[in-house]
Design a protein around this motif. Structure first.
Motif, PDB file in Angstrom:
ATOM      1  N   ASP A 194     -32.148  10.753 -13.859  1.00  0.00           N
ATOM      2  CA  ASP A 194     -32.989  10.774 -12.990  1.00  0.00           C
ATOM      3  C   ASP A 194     -34.551  10.175 -13.469  1.00  0.00           C
ATOM      4  O   ASP A 194     -35.385   9.739 -13.078  1.00  0.00           O
ATOM      5  CB  ASP A 194     -32.666  11.022 -12.304  1.00  0.00           C
ATOM      6  N   LEU A 195     -35.379  11.395 -13.646  1.00  0.00           N
ATOM      7  CA  LEU A 195     -36.481  11.319 -14.478  1.00  0.00           C
ATOM      8  C   LEU A 195     -37.076  10.427 -14.758  1.00  0.00           C
ATOM      9  O   LEU A 195     -38.530  10.024 -14.204  1.00  0.00           O
ATOM     10  CB  LEU A 195     -37.277  12.599 -14.720  1.00  0.00           C
ATOM     11  N   ASN A 206     -29.627  15.217  -3.706  1.00  0.00           N
ATOM     12  CA  ASN A 206     -30.349  13.927  -3.807  1.00  0.00           C
ATOM     13  C   ASN A 206     -29.722  12.516  -3.166  1.00  0.00           C
ATOM     14  O   ASN A 206     -29.933  11.303  -3.208  1.00  0.00           O
ATOM     15  CB  ASN A 206     -30.835  13.489  -5.642  1.00  0.00           C
ATOM     16  N   GLY A 259     -38.715   8.065  -2.125  1.00  0.00           N
ATOM     17  CA  GLY A 259     -38.799   7.977  -3.310  1.00  0.00           C
ATOM     18  C   GLY A 259     -39.478   9.876  -4.073  1.00  0.00           C
ATOM     19  O   GLY A 259     -39.258  10.491  -5.065  1.00  0.00           O
ATOM     20  N   LEU A 275     -39.757   7.839 -13.134  1.00  0.00           N
ATOM     21  CA  LEU A 275     -40.454   8.437 -11.872  1.00  0.00           C
ATOM     22  C   LEU A 275     -41.503   6.997 -12.879  1.00  0.00           C
ATOM     23  O   LEU A 275     -42.344   7.114 -11.839  1.00  0.00           O
ATOM     24  CB  LEU A 275     -40.645   9.700 -12.329  1.00  0.00           C
ATOM     25  N   ARG A 300     -37.040  12.407  -3.190  1.00  0.00           N
ATOM     26  CA  ARG A 300     -36.431  12.383  -4.718  1.00  0.00           C
ATOM     27  C   ARG A 300     -36.755  12.281  -6.155  1.00  0.00           C
ATOM     28  O   ARG A 300     -35.646  13.403  -6.578  1.00  0.00           O
ATOM     29  CB  ARG A 300     -35.468  10.931  -4.555  1.00  0.00           C
ATOM     30  N   SER A 301     -38.036  12.566  -6.417  1.00  0.00           N
ATOM     31  CA  SER A 301     -38.633  12.982  -7.305  1.00  0.00           C
ATOM     32  C   SER A 301     -38.589  14.325  -7.193  1.00  0.00           C
ATOM     33  O   SER A 301     -38.716  15.251  -8.127  1.00  0.00           O
ATOM     34  CB  SER A 301     -39.775  12.185  -7.635  1.00  0.00           C
TER      35      SER A 301
END
Length: 584
Positions: free
Chosen positions: A370-371, A423, A431, A374, A434-435
Motif C-alpha cells: 500500500d505504501l 482503509n 489519498g 504513495l 489512506r496514506s
C-alpha cells in the motif's frame, strides 16, 4: 531457576551488557539492509527497445533531413498502454508516415512490430546499474525479479528452521560467528555473480545466514540480561533494524551501482566475524546443557568486566552444580521440536506464537504494497518507513514497562489490523487519509515486531528457546511469502485484500489476549519442568491460567563473608536470594 541469582552476582546490568549490546546491534544495522536491498539493487528503470536509428550513430547519420531524436523515437517505437514509448516492442521498419500531422494510430498495425530482439536501452539517470539492467529482467523476463525475492524469503525460511535447532544444540555464539562469515562471503560473492542463477543462489545463502543472525542476536541479548533491563536491550536491538533502513537509504543514495551497493552492505560483516570470537557464549545455555567449566569461565569473565572479580572468583564448579542441580538432573540435552509442540501448555502457546509470527509477516508486506502507491521516489519511501518505525518502537518500550507484554502485544496487533480495515471504508479520492492510516498501521506492525521478539525470548525455556524462535521466524517468512499473493483477490473485490490483511492481525491479537501468560519482570524459564511448575503454582493459588506466578527460587551458596551478613539480615527479613515459602 537459579541462574538469575548467578547473573546478579556477576552483574546483570553492567559494563559487559553495554559492550555486548553495542557489539551485537552494530552488525544488525548492516544486516537490516539485506532484507530490502532489492528495492534499490533490483529497481526497474524506464526502458525501450534498442533501435538502430536512435542507438547506432552510423544508421542515424544516414537519415536524410536530420530529424530530431523525438521524431526518430516516434518512427521507431510504437506507443505503449500509458501513451508513452512502448517498453517491450519496436517497429520492424521505421514508420515515417507517423510524422505526418494527419496520421492516426491506424496507420500501422501490430504486425509492423516485433519484440526487442536486440536488447533494451535503459534510463540510467537514477541508477547506473541494477540486476534488471544487468540481466534484462523486463518484458517476458519480468517475472524473474519477484522470483529472486521469493528465493531470498525461502532462504530466510530455511535458515530460521535450521539455525534455531542448531543453536540449541551447539551454542549461540558459535552459530552467530558462522552466520557473520556466511553473510560476508555470500554477500560479496553476490556482487560478482556471473549469471542470474548464481545471483539467486548466493542471495539464498545470505538470507539463510540473516535469519540465523537475527535469532542468535536476540537470544544472546535476552539470556545475558536481567528481566528489568531485557525490554531496553531488545528494543535497542529492534531500533538497530530501523537505523539500518536509514543507513541503506543513505548508502543507496550515494552508490547507484548494484554491485558496489551489494559490497557496501556485505563487506562490513568480515569485521563482525573477526570480533565475534571475543563475544561471550550464553552461560545460561552452557549450564543448562551441563558444560559447567565453560559456563564458569564465561561468568568469571563477565564478573571481571563488570568490576566484580571477587564475586567471580568465589564461583566454582561445585557452586554452579549446586545452584543448577535441578535443571541438570532433568536433562543435559536440548529439547526436541516434538516436545515444543506436544507438551501440555507449551504446545498451545507455541501455536499462538506461530499465528502471531505469520500475522506480522503477512501484514507487513500488505502495508508495504500500500505504501508503494504513495509515490515513485523510493528514497523518500524508505525515509517514510523509518519515520513511522522509530517512534513506534520507542513508544513500545514505554508500553511494555507500564502495561506488560500481553496487553501491549494485543493492542499493537489489533491497532495494525484496524488501521487496514479502516482503509476499506475510506474513498480512494482521500489519498492523504489512506496514506496516514497505512503509515499508522505500519508503525503498529513495527512495534508489534519488537514486542514479539521480547515475548518470544521470555515465554520459552532455555533448552528450546532457539528452536521456538526459529519456528516463529519460519511462520513470519511464510506470511511474508503469502502476503503479496492475497492481492490477487482484488479481481473479486477491490477491498477484499485489505479485509484479509486486517482480519488476520486482529484475530492473532485476540488469541494473545486469551491464551498467553504475562511475563513482565519474570525470570527466564530454563527447562520444560520450570514451565510445568509455574502452571501448577497458578492453579494452586487460584489464579487464572493466563496469570503468571514466579515459582520459589533456591538460595545459592555464598562466600563466608556474605554468609555472615545474610545471617544477620535473616533475623529481620527473608534472604534476598530466597523467595518466601508458599503458603507459609
Amino acid at each position: 531457576m537459579a541462574f538469575p541469582e548467578l547473573l546478579d552476582r556477576v552483574g546483570s546490568r553492567g559494563r559487559f551488557q553495554v559492550l555486548q549490546m553495542v557489539a551485537l546491534v552494530v552488525p544488525i544495522m548492516w544486516l537490516a539492509p539485506q532484507n530490502v536491498l532489492e528495492n534499490f539493487s533490483a529497481a526497474v528503470p524506464s526502458h525501450r527497445c534498442w533501435v538502430p536509428l536512435l542507438d547506432n550513430s552510423t544508421a542515424q547519420a544516414s537519415v536524410p533531413g536530420a530529424p530530431d531524436s523525438q521524431a526518430l523515437l516516434a518512427v521507431s517505437i510504437p506507443l505503449g498502454p500509458n501513451r508513452g514509448p512502448h517498453q517491450c516492442r519496436r517497429f520492424r521498419h521505421p514508420q515515417w508516415q507517423v510524422l505526418d500531422p494527419n496520421a492516426t494510430a491506424s496507420n500501422w498495425s501490430e504486425a509492423d512490430t516485433e519484440p526487442c530482439v536486440d536488447g533494451w536501452v535503459y534510463d540510467r539517470s537514477t541508477f547506473t546499474s541494477t540486476i534488471v539492467t544487468k540481466w534484462d529482467l523486463v518484458c517476458d523476463a519480468q517475472t524473474l525479479k519477484p522470483m529472486a525475492q521469493s528465493i531470498y524469503l525461502a532462504g530466510n525460511l530455511v535458515g530460521a528452521a535450521v539455525c534455531g535447532q542448531v543453536s540449541d544444540r551447539f551454542g549461540r555464539r558459535r552459530v552467530l560467528t558462522w552466520n557473520y562469515l556466511q553473510v560476508a562471503v555470500a554477500g560479496t560473492a553476490t556482487a560478482f555473480a556471473p549469471t542470474f542463477s548464481m545471483y539467486c543462489f548466493f542471495r539464498f545463502l545470505v538470507a539463510f545466514a540473516v535469519a540465523g543472525t537475527m535469532l542468535n542476536t536476540i537470544t544472546l541479548l535476552a539470556e545475558w540480561t536481567s528481566a528489568q533491563a531485557r525490554v531496553l536491550v531488545v528494543t535497542v536491538n529492534s531500533l538497530g533494524y530501523s537505523f539500518g533502513q536509514v543507513l541503506l537509504a543513505a548508502v543507496a543514495y550515494g552508490v547507484r551501482d548494484w554491485r558496489l551497493l551489494q559490497l557496501a552492505v556485505s563487506v562490513p560483516h568480515f569485521l563482525c566475524f573477526v570480533y565475534s570470537w571475543w563475544l561471550a557464549e550464553s552461560a545460561r545455555w552452557l549450564l543448562i546443557t551441563g558444560r559447567l567449566e565453560r559456563g564458569l569461565r564465561e561468568l568469571q569473565k563477565v564478573a571481571t568486566i563488570n568490576g566484580k572479580r571477587a564475586m567471580g572468583d568465589a564461583l566454582t564448579v561445585e557452586v554452579l552444580r549446586s545452584a543448577m542441580q535441578e535443571e541438570l538432573s532433568v536433562s543435559q540435552t536440548p529439547g526436541s521440536l516434538v516436545a515444543l509442540l506436544r507438551t501440555p501448555g507449551l504446545g498451545f502457546r507455541t501455536w499462538v506464537f506461530i499465528l502471531c509470527g505469520f500475522a506480522l509477516g503477512f501484514t507487513f508486506y500488505g502495508l508495504i504494497l500500500d505504501l508503494q502507491a504513495l509515490g515513485s521516489n523510493i528514497f523518500l519511501l524508505q525515509a517514510l518507513i523509518v519515520v513511522a518505525d522509530i517512534p513506534a518502537k520507542v513508544g513500545t518500550l514505554l508500553l511494555l514497562g507500564r502495561l506488560g507484554r500481553r496487553p501491549t502485544q494485543t493492542v499493537l496487533l489489533m491497532l495494525a489490523g484496524l488501521c487496514i480495515l479502516a482503509n476499506t471504508l475510506v474513498p480512494h479520492e482521500m489519498g492523504a487519509l489512506r496514506s496516514a492510516l497505512a503509515v499508522l498501521g505500519l508503525g503498529g506492525v513495527a512495534a508489534a515486531f519488537t514486542c514479539f521478539a521480547i515475548y518470544t525470548s521470555e515465554l520459552f525455556p532455555t533448552v528450546l528457546r532457539m528452536t521456538a524462535g526459529g519456528l516463529c521466524q519460519m511462520a513470519t517468512r511464510v506470511g511474508a511469502i503469502l502476503g503479496p499473493l492475497v492481492r490477487l483477490l482484488s479481481v473479486y473485490g477491490a477491498s477484499l485484500p485489505l479485509l484479509v490483511y486486517g482480519v488476520v492481525p486482529v484475530l492473532s491479537g485476540l488469541a494473545v489476549l486469551l491464551v498467553l501468560p504475562e511475563t513482565k519482570n519474570q525470570p527466564l524459564p530454563d527447562t520444560i519442568q520450570d514451565l510445568q511448575r509455574q502452571s501448577r503454582l497458578q492453579y494452586s493459588k487460584g489464579k487464572g491460567w493466563c496469570d503468571w506466578q514466579e515459582p520459589p527460587r533456591r538460595s545459592l551458596p555464598l562466600p563466608q563473608g556474605r554468609r555472615e551478613e545474610q545471617d544477620l539480615q535473616s533475623t529481620h527479613a527473608s534472604s534476598p536470594l530466597t523467595a518466601p515459602k508458599l503458603g507459609g
